[in-house]
Motif scaffolding. Structure first.
Motif, PDB file in Angstrom:
ATOM      1  N   ASP A 145       0.775  -1.175   0.126  1.00 40.59           N
ATOM      2  CA  ASP A 145       0.090  -0.071   0.012  1.00 40.59           C
ATOM      3  C   ASP A 145       0.982   1.142  -0.020  1.00 40.59           C
ATOM      4  O   ASP A 145       0.499   2.218   0.503  1.00 40.59           O
ATOM      5  N   TRP A 146       2.063   1.306  -0.535  1.00 37.17           N
ATOM      6  CA  TRP A 146       2.956   2.305  -0.526  1.00 37.17           C
ATOM      7  C   TRP A 146       2.498   3.323  -1.166  1.00 37.17           C
ATOM      8  O   TRP A 146       2.501   4.554  -0.923  1.00 37.17           O
ATOM      9  N   LYS A 147       1.518   3.527  -2.287  1.00 36.93           N
ATOM     10  CA  LYS A 147       0.934   4.368  -3.138  1.00 36.93           C
ATOM     11  C   LYS A 147      -0.012   5.155  -2.122  1.00 36.93           C
ATOM     12  O   LYS A 147      -0.022   6.493  -2.179  1.00 36.93           O
ATOM     13  N   GLU A 148      -0.746   4.433  -1.395  1.00 43.26           N
ATOM     14  CA  GLU A 148      -1.618   5.064  -0.609  1.00 43.26           C
ATOM     15  C   GLU A 148      -0.909   5.986   0.750  1.00 43.26           C
ATOM     16  O   GLU A 148      -1.391   7.197   0.909  1.00 43.26           O
ATOM     17  N   THR A 149       0.091   5.259   1.020  1.00 40.19           N
ATOM     18  CA  THR A 149       0.856   5.973   2.041  1.00 40.19           C
ATOM     19  C   THR A 149       1.590   7.343   1.559  1.00 40.19           C
ATOM     20  O   THR A 149       1.636   8.329   2.320  1.00 40.19           O
ATOM     21  N   ILE A 150       2.143   7.246   0.403  1.00 42.24           N
ATOM     22  CA  ILE A 150       2.813   8.259  -0.093  1.00 42.24           C
ATOM     23  C   ILE A 150       1.589   9.431  -0.535  1.00 42.24           C
ATOM     24  O   ILE A 150       2.023  10.465  -0.402  1.00 42.24           O
ATOM     25  N   ALA A 151       0.364   8.961  -0.875  1.00 46.18           N
ATOM     26  CA  ALA A 151      -0.564   9.825  -1.179  1.00 46.18           C
ATOM     27  C   ALA A 151      -1.206  10.803  -0.060  1.00 46.18           C
ATOM     28  O   ALA A 151      -1.170  11.923   0.001  1.00 46.18           O
ATOM     29  N   GLN A 152      -1.112  10.023   1.034  1.00 43.97           N
ATOM     30  CA  GLN A 152      -1.268  10.868   2.497  1.00 43.97           C
ATOM     31  C   GLN A 152      -0.099  11.674   2.882  1.00 43.97           C
ATOM     32  O   GLN A 152      -0.448  12.764   3.126  1.00 43.97           O
ATOM     33  N   VAL A 153       0.964  11.347   2.580  1.00 44.17           N
ATOM     34  CA  VAL A 153       2.191  12.372   2.899  1.00 44.17           C
ATOM     35  C   VAL A 153       2.256  13.544   1.979  1.00 44.17           C
ATOM     36  O   VAL A 153       2.341  14.667   2.409  1.00 44.17           O
ATOM     37  N   ASN A 154       1.857  13.213   0.749  1.00 45.60           N
ATOM     38  CA  ASN A 154       1.898  14.276  -0.123  1.00 45.60           C
ATOM     39  C   ASN A 154       0.632  15.077   0.180  1.00 45.60           C
ATOM     40  O   ASN A 154       0.732  16.482   0.047  1.00 45.60           O
ATOM     41  N   ALA A 155      -0.258  14.616   0.495  1.00 44.29           N
ATOM     42  CA  ALA A 155      -1.615  15.579   1.028  1.00 44.29           C
ATOM     43  C   ALA A 155      -1.238  16.363   2.114  1.00 44.29           C
ATOM     44  O   ALA A 155      -1.711  17.728   2.087  1.00 44.29           O
TER      45      ALA A 155
END
Length: 102
Positions: A12-22
């Motif tokens: 789920d790294w894409k979801e984690t990085i999307a959260q960080v980016n948000a």
């Protein structure tokens, strides 16, 4: 201020990085709003000196930097490379290939 982002595991790294980016986009948006409202005098003074808060050239430069960061955060493409480990959020190749979204 640091905000915690839940680590959902490698798949789920894409979801984690999307959260960080948000979170980053929210922070830069707040900084831009405060800058435009002239509410960050201590920060500008600390980084650029006493006269910088009212200096038009300095303010223009700062606004350009903030806008550039905002635009960059909104246009990133995240790719999991073989160099990535669980604690690596980003790395940059200075002379890399062209991204597919250009």
């Amino acid at each position: 201020e640091t905000e915690e982002v839940e680590d959902n595991g490698e798949e789920d790294w894409k979801e984690t990085i999307a959260q960080v980016n948000a979170v980053a986009i929210t922070h830069i948006g707040t900084a831009i709003k405060k800058f435009n409202a002239k509410q960050i005098r201590p920060n500008i003074k600390q980084l650029y000196g006493d006269a910088a808060f009212t200096d038009i050239a300095t303010r223009t430069n700062i606004k350009s930097i903030l806008s550039g960061v905002d635009q960059t955060l909104g246009n990133l493409e995240y790719i999991m490379g073989r160099e990535c480990e669980s604690n690596t959020f980003a790395y940059v190749y200075p002379e890399a290939y062209t991204c597919g979204n250009n």
